[in-house]
Design a protein around this motif. Structure first.
Motif, PDB file in Angstrom:
ATOM      1  N   LYS A   1      -1.189   0.669 -31.031  1.00  0.00           N
ATOM      2  CA  LYS A   1      -0.367   0.906 -32.223  1.00  0.00           C
ATOM      3  C   LYS A   1      -1.111   1.738 -33.274  1.00  0.00           C
ATOM      4  O   LYS A   1      -0.504   2.481 -34.035  1.00  0.00           O
ATOM      5  N   TYR A   2      -2.441   1.635 -33.313  1.00  0.00           N
ATOM      6  CA  TYR A   2      -3.232   2.265 -34.367  1.00  0.00           C
ATOM      7  C   TYR A   2      -4.038   3.476 -33.908  1.00  0.00           C
ATOM      8  O   TYR A   2      -4.732   4.084 -34.719  1.00  0.00           O
TER       9      TYR A   2
ATOM     10  N   ASN B   1      -3.649  -5.148 -31.192  1.00  0.00           N
ATOM     11  CA  ASN B   1      -2.664  -4.088 -30.925  1.00  0.00           C
ATOM     12  C   ASN B   1      -3.307  -2.708 -31.063  1.00  0.00           C
ATOM     13  O   ASN B   1      -2.856  -1.897 -31.870  1.00  0.00           O
TER      14      ASN B   1
END
Length: 194
Positions: free
Chosen positions: A49-50, A46
């Motif tokens: 998302k980061y 993901n």
């Protein structure tokens, strides 16, 4: 509990890296190594998302391949982290002049002969010192502050043609509370067979 065969392999690798002398000042933290592994895979799966928290572009082309825990690489990483903590150094090349590629090969993880031609070679290891948690290790290495090449970020996230082919991982997280520059020494080995 460590399986007997894993313990024997770990001791063999320690003997290879250092003149093994158990030291009650150095302990291995398997829980934090596991947390680092889990967070790294979460970020790889993901990355969008980061991206803000870890200071990389939203469209950074990372591999979405989940890393697979490899006991051999874990034993090599654990031995390296332990050796650095025990002997108070922080380097990809150990006191005997060997890099991680040499130890990976000696542990039985078959690699291309070219990767071990120079005994100092390191194509597969990222190091961190001083972080108290596995999560902080991953954050610091991916952020790669003050590292112009962003080599740790590329290694951990599988950025680029070479790093995207690396699929196996092992992490060693050693603690030494007194008598060393860092209180923690972490080796993350992400590699592939030939």
């Amino acid at each position: 509990m460590i399986k007997t065969s894993k313990l024997i392999a770990f001791i063999f690798i320690l003997l290879t890296i250092t003149s093994f002398q158990p030291d009650n000042k150095v302990t291995m933290d398997y829980t934090e190594a596991q947390k680092a592994y889990e967070l790294l895979n979460e970020i790889r799966m993901n990355p969008v998302k980061y991206h803000k928290a870890l200071h990389y572009k939203k469209n950074l082309k990372t591999t979405h391949t989940q890393l697979q825990w490899n006991d051999t690489l874990a034993e090599v990483a654990e031995a390296k982290a332990y050796d650095m903590a025990l002997h108070n150094y922080f380097d990809h090349v150990d006191r005997k002049g060997f890099g991680i590629n040499y130890y990976i090969e000696k542990a039985g993880y078959r690699m291309d002969d070219m990767w071990t031609k120079n005994p100092k070679n390191n194509f597969f290891e990222s190091l961190c010192g001083g972080d108290e948690t596995g999560e902080q290790v991953i954050i610091d290495l991916i952020t790669d502050k003050d590292v112009e090449s962003l080599k740790h970020r590329k290694h951990l996230l599988g950025v680029g043609e070479w790093y995207s082919t690396l699929k196996d991982i092992g992490i060693g997280f050693a603690r030494r509370e007194e008598g060393s520059f860092y209180t923690t020494y972490i080796s993350i080995v992400i590699a592939k067979h030939q």
